[in-house]
Design a protein around this motif. Structure first.
Motif, PDB file in Angstrom:
ATOM      1  N   LYS A  44      -7.776  43.102  35.351  1.00 60.45           N
ATOM      2  CA  LYS A  44      -8.093  44.513  35.100  1.00 60.45           C
ATOM      3  C   LYS A  44      -9.385  44.668  34.284  1.00 60.45           C
ATOM      4  N   LYS A  45      -9.637  43.768  33.351  1.00 67.75           N
ATOM      5  CA  LYS A  45     -10.841  43.860  32.518  1.00 67.75           C
ATOM      6  C   LYS A  45     -12.110  43.652  33.337  1.00 67.75           C
ATOM      7  N   LYS A  46     -11.984  42.950  34.458  1.00 66.90           N
ATOM      8  CA  LYS A  46     -13.146  42.678  35.307  1.00 66.90           C
ATOM      9  C   LYS A  46     -13.364  43.761  36.364  1.00 66.90           C
ATOM     10  N   LEU A  47     -12.422  44.674  36.480  1.00 64.02           N
ATOM     11  CA  LEU A  47     -12.553  45.748  37.466  1.00 64.02           C
ATOM     12  C   LEU A  47     -13.544  46.789  36.957  1.00 64.02           C
ATOM     13  N   LYS A  48     -14.717  46.759  37.487  1.00 61.33           N
ATOM     14  CA  LYS A  48     -15.756  47.708  37.074  1.00 61.33           C
ATOM     15  C   LYS A  48     -16.298  48.390  38.320  1.00 61.33           C
ATOM     16  N   ILE A  49     -16.628  49.662  38.158  1.00 67.23           N
ATOM     17  CA  ILE A  49     -17.319  50.335  39.247  1.00 67.23           C
ATOM     18  C   ILE A  49     -18.645  50.856  38.711  1.00 67.23           C
ATOM     19  N   SER A  50     -19.611  50.905  39.582  1.00 66.73           N
ATOM     20  CA  SER A  50     -20.947  51.331  39.175  1.00 66.73           C
ATOM     21  C   SER A  50     -20.962  52.832  38.925  1.00 66.73           C
ATOM     22  N   TYR A  88      -9.402  53.739  41.704  1.00 66.43           N
ATOM     23  CA  TYR A  88     -10.290  52.893  40.911  1.00 66.43           C
ATOM     24  C   TYR A  88     -10.282  51.469  41.466  1.00 66.43           C
ATOM     25  N   ALA A 131     -13.452  49.545  43.077  1.00 66.66           N
ATOM     26  CA  ALA A 131     -13.884  48.300  42.437  1.00 66.66           C
ATOM     27  C   ALA A 131     -13.905  47.138  43.433  1.00 66.66           C
TER      28      ALA A 131
END
Length: 157
Positions: free
Chosen positions: A107-113, A134, A138
């Motif tokens: 979850k900590k690595k799930l990033k969206i621009s 989300y 992602a």
């Protein structure tokens, strides 16, 4: 023939094959696409159908204005169509996981621009499912993870 297939790369063709093997139909440019020109795909869960809004992607991506000689279309249009299929495929993997998040990434690595935040807001307004949207945004740029998720959750031995 469905026109959007012309914009797919090998990874998306594999995803499309898995989606169809999971008993989902794929439709193109249905009335659902008229909700807004910035929508490029939908998942109709109850009907087990994916809708790809090729005309919206072509309009937004400048398909008729910027031709790429190698693909016969614009890069942006193809990218939007590929992302739409991948995004909706994440939702299919979620459905195969009893409607829960698939949590393939930490979850900590799930990033969206930042440019996807507006799309996230619009999608969440329609679905009411922020966490699922989300996760789909992602993951949509990682076709290998999507293929793995579809195989893991939709084709359990």
């Amino acid at each position: 023939m469905l026109e959007f297939i012309l914009f797919l790369d090998a990874s998306e063709k594999k995803i499309l094959d898995l989606v169809q093997k999971a008993n989902y139909q794929v439709e193109e440019n249905t009335p659902l696409c008229l909700i807004g020109q910035k929508f490029f795909g939908f998942l109709k869960k109850q009907q087990r159908k994916v809708v790809i809004c090729t005309e919206n992607a072509k309009r937004d991506g400048g398909y008729n204005f910027i031709k790429d000689k190698s693909t016969g279309g614009s890069f942006k249009t193809g990218l939007m169509i590929r992302r739409a299929l991948r995004h909706e495929s994440v939702h299919i993997a979620q459905e195969c996981n009893n409607g829960k998040l698939i949590n393939i990434f930490d979850k900590k690595k799930l990033k969206i621009s930042p440019y996807k935040l507006e799309a996230l807001r619009a999608s969440t307004e329609l679905t009411g499912e922020l966490d699922k949207e989300y996760e789909a945004y992602a993951m949509e740029d990682n076709p290998k993870k999507i293929i793995s998720a579809l195989k893991k959750f939709c084709f359990v031995n």
